[in-house]
Design a protein around this motif. Structure first.
Motif, mmCIF file in Angstrom:
data_model
loop_
_atom_site.group_PDB
_atom_site.id
_atom_site.type_symbol
_atom_site.label_atom_id
_atom_site.label_comp_id
_atom_site.label_asym_id
_atom_site.label_seq_id
_atom_site.Cartn_x
_atom_site.Cartn_y
_atom_site.Cartn_z
ATOM 1 N N LYS A 179 0.841 -1.209 0.000
ATOM 2 C CA LYS A 179 0.000 0.000 0.000
ATOM 3 C C LYS A 179 0.876 1.260 0.000
ATOM 4 C CE LYS A 179 -3.314 -2.898 0.527
ATOM 5 N NZ LYS A 179 -4.223 -3.122 1.637
ATOM 6 N N ALA A 180 0.274 2.406 -0.343
ATOM 7 C CA ALA A 180 1.016 3.674 -0.260
ATOM 8 C C ALA A 180 1.210 4.036 1.217
ATOM 9 C CB ALA A 180 0.237 4.768 -0.967
ATOM 10 N N VAL A 181 2.417 4.464 1.564
ATOM 11 C CA VAL A 181 2.696 4.938 2.925
ATOM 12 C C VAL A 181 3.046 6.429 2.819
ATOM 13 C CG1 VAL A 181 4.198 4.717 4.945
ATOM 14 C CG2 VAL A 181 3.534 2.672 3.652
ATOM 15 N N VAL A 182 2.390 7.256 3.645
ATOM 16 C CA VAL A 182 2.631 8.700 3.619
ATOM 17 C C VAL A 182 2.964 9.167 5.033
ATOM 18 C CG1 VAL A 182 1.620 10.968 3.102
ATOM 19 C CG2 VAL A 182 0.996 8.966 1.703
ATOM 20 N N ILE A 183 4.028 9.955 5.169
ATOM 21 C CA ILE A 183 4.453 10.432 6.486
ATOM 22 C C ILE A 183 3.769 11.771 6.790
ATOM 23 C CG2 ILE A 183 6.448 11.176 7.850
ATOM 24 C CD1 ILE A 183 8.196 9.442 6.008
ATOM 25 N N GLU A 216 2.713 8.734 11.508
ATOM 26 C CA GLU A 216 3.228 9.944 12.162
ATOM 27 C C GLU A 216 4.756 9.945 12.232
ATOM 28 O OE1 GLU A 216 1.228 10.853 15.806
ATOM 29 O OE2 GLU A 216 2.512 12.582 16.220
ATOM 30 N N SER A 217 5.356 11.098 11.960
ATOM 31 C CA SER A 217 6.814 11.218 12.094
ATOM 32 C C SER A 217 7.170 11.548 13.542
ATOM 33 C CB SER A 217 7.348 12.290 11.149
ATOM 34 O OG SER A 217 7.003 13.561 11.630
ATOM 35 N N LEU A 218 8.392 11.227 13.920
ATOM 36 C CA LEU A 218 8.892 11.517 15.267
ATOM 37 C C LEU A 218 10.214 12.257 15.142
ATOM 38 C CD1 LEU A 218 8.429 8.062 17.080
ATOM 39 C CD2 LEU A 218 6.909 10.038 17.183
ATOM 40 N N PRO A 219 10.639 12.960 16.204
ATOM 41 C CA PRO A 219 11.955 13.604 16.148
ATOM 42 C C PRO A 219 13.041 12.559 15.901
ATOM 43 C CG PRO A 219 10.715 14.316 18.096
ATOM 44 C CD PRO A 219 9.953 13.176 17.484
ATOM 45 N N SER A 220 13.963 12.857 14.976
ATOM 46 C CA SER A 220 14.992 11.899 14.608
ATOM 47 C C SER A 220 16.149 11.944 15.599
ATOM 48 C CB SER A 220 15.470 12.200 13.190
ATOM 49 O OG SER A 220 16.279 11.147 12.736
ATOM 50 N N GLN A 279 7.453 9.782 0.501
ATOM 51 C CA GLN A 279 6.159 10.482 0.397
ATOM 52 C C GLN A 279 5.773 11.158 1.716
ATOM 53 O OE1 GLN A 279 2.763 9.417 -2.023
ATOM 54 N NE2 GLN A 279 3.485 7.317 -1.934
ATOM 55 N N HIS A 280 5.570 12.474 1.676
ATOM 56 C CA HIS A 280 5.171 13.243 2.860
ATOM 57 C C HIS A 280 3.834 13.918 2.623
ATOM 58 C CE1 HIS A 280 8.926 13.187 5.368
ATOM 59 N NE2 HIS A 280 9.362 12.681 4.229
ATOM 60 N N PHE A 281 3.026 14.006 3.658
ATOM 61 C CA PHE A 281 1.707 14.658 3.577
ATOM 62 C C PHE A 281 1.880 16.127 3.185
ATOM 63 C CE2 PHE A 281 -1.865 16.970 5.481
ATOM 64 C CZ PHE A 281 -2.926 16.267 4.948
ATOM 65 N N GLY A 282 1.079 16.568 2.244
ATOM 66 C CA GLY A 282 1.089 17.986 1.865
ATOM 67 C C GLY A 282 2.203 18.357 0.903
ATOM 68 N N LEU A 283 3.068 17.413 0.570
ATOM 69 C CA LEU A 283 4.158 17.751 -0.365
ATOM 70 C C LEU A 283 3.890 17.170 -1.751
ATOM 71 C CD1 LEU A 283 7.385 17.209 1.770
ATOM 72 C CD2 LEU A 283 6.211 19.345 1.259
#
Ligand code: TXA
Ligand code: MG
Length: 337
Positions: free
Chosen positions: A238-242, A311-315, A333-337
């Motif tokens: 499936k598509a994964v989006v951060i 959801e992304s987390l601090p790296s 792939q990032h949300f909104g980009l």
């Protein structure tokens, strides 16, 4: 049919017997499940490549039960000795120069003069290796490109009928693969981030390690030295989006019925989704890392789900390993980009 062996003295002995006669058994570690075969038997190792559909230019990890076993095959310098003292058994894999080019079969090393050595923090597996009295190869027990397995059920999902047995020791603790540090070069270099951080390695060695896997270099697209890191990886079909926490409002407005969300508990509370469309990462970077691959696998199997928002987390700390795997799953792939 793949035999399921629930952890017990007898199960460990049976697994060791299967491997001694050239068979293939999936085994638990504290990070993810691996596929094992006697690392000194070329034909047995070949079965691991076949089961995983793994390309042969990608060398395997050599899993040992103690430092002495590693020293039968590799040269351990003062850095290796120090890291072993501080992190073994545990989630730090070391690339070391081999004593002799032919000391391990060439399908283990992909013809390199080095190999990756790991001593996992799992008593069952270390006992198994001690009984076999040989190291075992240990790539993650998923089909190539899929997320690594954190339960015996995940292993069976990908490997039922493809391997002889799996030892079921319950869910793994950490959830992503070990840190890999290259000690075959002058300045120790991180090839894959994991639970043991670059800062921890630097502080034990008393010198700075190079960390080209960090967030800055990822953006710069530096070619990874661990051959496996160049392949598409950890990816469901499936598509994964951060998405970021700051995207929550927009995400909530845009979600469709074929979307699923994998997020921290607080974020999920704001989205108010039903259980079929959401998976909680708990409240910390540790719990999120433990859950990530399970969540991706779960929604990969839901026919009606098309896109998985994660959801992304601090790296930082274990968050660096979490984001490294998530970025690869999402293929950028990032949300909104
Ligand atoms: O946590 C782990 O490390 C798990 C568990 C099962 O122990 N194992 C694991 O193995 O992640 P695998 O094969 O999926 O990943 C090993 C990585 C690959 O990216 C491979 O290219 C790299 O280590 N590698 C192996 N030998 C190497 C070498 N001599 N030089 C550079 N990279 C090497
Ligand atoms: Mg793997």
């Amino acid at each position: 049919m793949t035999l399921v062996l629930k952890t017990s003295e007898k199960a460990i002995a049976e697994a060791a017997n299967i491997m001694a006669s050239g068979g293939v058994v999936a085994f638990p570690t504290e990070t993810v499940y691996g596929i094992g075969a006697d690392a000194t038997k070329r034909d047995a190792v070949e079965k691991v490549f076949a089961a995983k559909k793994r390309p042969h230019d990608n060398p395997l990890i050599v899993t040992v039960s103690n430092a002495e076993m590693a020293s039968r095959f590799a040269k351990l310098d003062w850095r290796a000795e120090k890291l072993i003292e501080n992190f073994w058994p545990g989630s730090l894999t070391m690339i070391l120069p081999l004593i002799d080019q032919d000391i391990l079969p060439d399908n283990v090393t992909a013809g390199l003069l080095t190999a990756a050595f790991r001593n996992p923090k799992n008593d069952v597996t270390r006992h198994l290796i001690t009984l076999l009295n040989n190291p075992i190869v240990g790539p993650s027990a998923n089909l190539s490109t899929k997320p690594s397995p954190t339960t015996a059920e995940h292993v069976l999902h990908d490997m039922d009928g493809r391997i002889d047995a799996v030892i079921d020791d319950g869910p793994t603790e950490i959830g992503v693969e070990s840190t890999i540090v290259d000690l075959s070069v002058k300045q120790a270099t991180i090839l894959r981030p994991g639970a043991v951080t670059a800062d921890q390695v630097s502080s034990v060695l008393g010198e700075k390690v190079i960390d080209p896997t960090g967030p800055i270099s990822l953006a710069a697209n530096i070619a990874p030295k661990a051959p496996g890191m160049k392949y598409r990886h950890y990816a469901p079909s499936k598509a994964v989006v951060i998405f970021n926490q700051t995207d929550l409002k927009d995400l909530k407005q845009q979600l469709k019925k074929n979307d699923a969300v994998v997020a921290l508990e607080d974020s999920l509370n704001q989205l108010k989704l039903d259980r079929r469309h959401s998976w909680s990462l708990g409240e910390t970077a540790d719990s999120a890392t433990e859950e990530l691959f399970s969540a991706l696998r779960f929604f990969d199997d839901q026919k009606d789900i098309q896109t998985i928002y994660v959801e992304s987390l601090p790296s930082e700390g274990i968050g660096e390993a979490y984001m490294n795997r998530l970025e690869k799953s999402a293929g950028g792939q990032h949300f909104g980009l």
